[in-house]
Design a protein around this motif. Structure first.
Motif, short mmCIF file in Angstrom:
data_model
loop_
_atom_site.label_atom_id
_atom_site.label_comp_id
_atom_site.label_asym_id
_atom_site.label_seq_id
_atom_site.Cartn_x
_atom_site.Cartn_y
_atom_site.Cartn_z
N PRO A 238 -9.33 -1.99 -6.83
CA PRO A 238 -8.49 -1.66 -5.66
C PRO A 238 -8.71 -0.22 -5.23
N TYR B 50 3.28 -6.85 -2.65
CA TYR B 50 2.23 -6.38 -3.57
C TYR B 50 2.30 -7.11 -4.91
N VAL B 51 3.52 -7.43 -5.35
CA VAL B 51 3.66 -8.18 -6.61
C VAL B 51 2.98 -9.54 -6.48
N HIS C 187 3.26 0.75 -15.12
CA HIS C 187 4.03 1.93 -14.72
C HIS C 187 4.97 2.34 -15.85
N SER D 133 11.68 2.06 -6.96
CA SER D 133 12.45 0.89 -7.41
C SER D 133 13.27 1.22 -8.64
N ILE E 23 1.60 1.68 -4.47
CA ILE E 23 2.34 0.79 -5.37
C ILE E 23 3.07 1.60 -6.44
N GLU E 24 2.40 2.63 -6.93
CA GLU E 24 3.02 3.51 -7.94
C GLU E 24 4.28 4.17 -7.36
N ILE F 265 4.48 -4.39 -12.40
CA ILE F 265 5.24 -4.24 -11.16
C ILE F 265 6.21 -5.40 -10.97
N ASP F 266 5.90 -6.55 -11.53
CA ASP F 266 6.80 -7.69 -11.41
C ASP F 266 8.12 -7.40 -12.14
N ASN G 91 9.16 -4.48 -13.10
CA ASN G 91 9.77 -3.29 -12.50
C ASN G 91 10.59 -3.66 -11.28
N LEU G 92 10.04 -4.55 -10.46
CA LEU G 92 10.75 -4.97 -9.25
C LEU G 92 12.02 -5.72 -9.60
N LEU H 261 -4.06 2.41 -2.20
CA LEU H 261 -3.18 1.27 -2.46
C LEU H 261 -2.47 1.44 -3.80
N GLN H 262 -3.23 1.83 -4.81
CA GLN H 262 -2.63 2.03 -6.13
C GLN H 262 -1.54 3.10 -6.09
N PRO I 140 -4.60 -6.40 -11.67
CA PRO I 140 -5.74 -5.71 -11.06
C PRO I 140 -5.40 -4.73 -9.95
N LEU I 141 -4.29 -4.95 -9.25
CA LEU I 141 -3.98 -4.08 -8.12
C LEU I 141 -3.16 -2.85 -8.51
N ALA I 142 -2.44 -2.96 -9.59
CA ALA I 142 -1.49 -1.89 -9.91
C ALA I 142 -1.57 -1.51 -11.38
N TYR J 274 7.05 -4.07 -1.48
CA TYR J 274 6.76 -4.07 -2.93
C TYR J 274 6.62 -5.52 -3.44
N ALA J 275 7.52 -6.39 -2.97
CA ALA J 275 7.45 -7.80 -3.38
C ALA J 275 6.13 -8.42 -2.93
N GLY K 289 14.72 -3.38 -11.37
CA GLY K 289 15.35 -2.48 -10.44
C GLY K 289 15.98 -1.29 -11.13
N THR K 290 17.08 -0.87 -10.60
CA THR K 290 17.68 0.36 -11.11
C THR K 290 18.96 0.15 -11.88
N ALA L 139 7.01 1.62 -7.16
CA ALA L 139 7.54 1.32 -8.50
C ALA L 139 8.53 2.40 -8.93
N ARG L 140 8.16 3.65 -8.67
CA ARG L 140 9.04 4.76 -9.05
C ARG L 140 10.35 4.69 -8.26
N ASN M 258 -0.79 -9.07 -6.35
CA ASN M 258 -1.32 -8.73 -7.67
C ASN M 258 -1.55 -9.98 -8.50
#
Lengths: 87, 171
Positions: free
Chosen positions: A34, A65-66, B34, A49, A42-43, B57-58, B60-61, A38-39, B29-31, A62-63, B64-65, A46-47, A69
């Motif tokens: 990628p 990109y999930v 984290h 979120s 997404i980073e 990221i899944d 993480n999403l 883009l990376q 592969p994309l991310a 973000y969803a 949440g917080t 993520a932060r 991915n």
């Protein structure tokens, strides 16, 4: 998370189609990387979120990109399996 | 700000896999996986390595917080998730339908590690809703993560202090 079952089912569902699409292209898919922009995006999402700073639009992004991915991961896995079977 | 050395330590501890669902970096592969705060910084979470987890990221999403927030003034877990029956976030000040109870007294659990069992009270009108299901899954993943053996064969309990386990409770 229920993502494992979901991914496996998706994997099975698209396998036949990907075998057609990936013929001759497996190496390119396997070596795909990628772009850094883009990376980085997404980073950042993520932060945000983790800290509860996502807007509704950013959360939707973000969803997306999930999902992407997962799709790319399955594509690469299928390409790898195809390459292994041909070698 | 989490230093690069700490990030590397977390990644090594996790063996380059998500510490919630164990997805390996090779399958994302994309991310890049984290390094995130288990207790978010907005709730007073520290940059200590025990408060950090490598996450895809899944996870993480979905995490949440608001899973493990602690009010820094009262040191109580509170208002972990605010939401409606459909899972949408509602603004601060409205009635929250997920709340955390006070942690029970600390329990000694093997070795010398203090385990705090934290009970959660669900006052969601419809316990079969999507939100309930998601939170139950998150709690289960969280507890599995906290209890799983360390990669080098050392018990997680022996390695960490002040672990907390999350328990959903009946209404």
């Amino acid at each position: 998370m229920a993502t494992t079952s979901e991914s496996l089912a998706f994997d099975r569902g698209v396998r036949s189609m990907l075998e057609i699409v990936l013929q001759e292209r497996a190496d390119a898919v396997i070596s795909f990387r990628p772009d850094p922009e883009l990376q980085a995006r997404i980073e950042e999402l993520a932060r945000k979120s983790t800290e509860g700073q996502l807007t509704e639009d950013e959360r939707a992004e973000y969803a997306g990109y999930v999902r992407a991915n997962k799709f790319v991961a399955i594509l690469k896995r299928q390409a790898q399996q195809l390459a292994n079977s041909q070698s | 700000m989490i230093g690069s050395q700490i990030r590397a330590q977390v990644r090594e501890r996790a063996q380059n896999a998500c510490e919630y669902c164990h997805l390996h970096q090779d399958d994302s592969p994309l991310a890049a996986l984290h390094v995130e705060h288990i207790i978010p910084k907005i709730h007073g979470g520290s940059d200590d390595i025990d408060n950090l987890a490598l996450a895809c990221i899944d996870c993480n999403l979905h995490k949440g917080t608001n899973l493990t927030g602690i009010d820094p003034e009262t040191n109580e877990l509170s208002y972990i998730i605010r939401g409606t029956k459909t899972g949408k976030t509602i603004s601060s000040g409205e009635e929250s339908i997920w709340q955390a109870r006070q942690p029970r007294a600390g329990l000694r659990f093997g070795c010398s590690t203090l385990i705090r069992r934290i009970r959660w009270r669900c006052v969601l009108p419809d316990p079969e809703s999507i939100l309930h299901s998601q939170v139950a899954q998150i709690l289960e993943v969280h507890n599995l993560l906290r209890k799983k053996p360390h990669a080098r064969g050392q018990s997680h309990f022996a390695r960490r202090r002040n672990l907390f386990l999350l328990q959903p409770t009946a209404q």
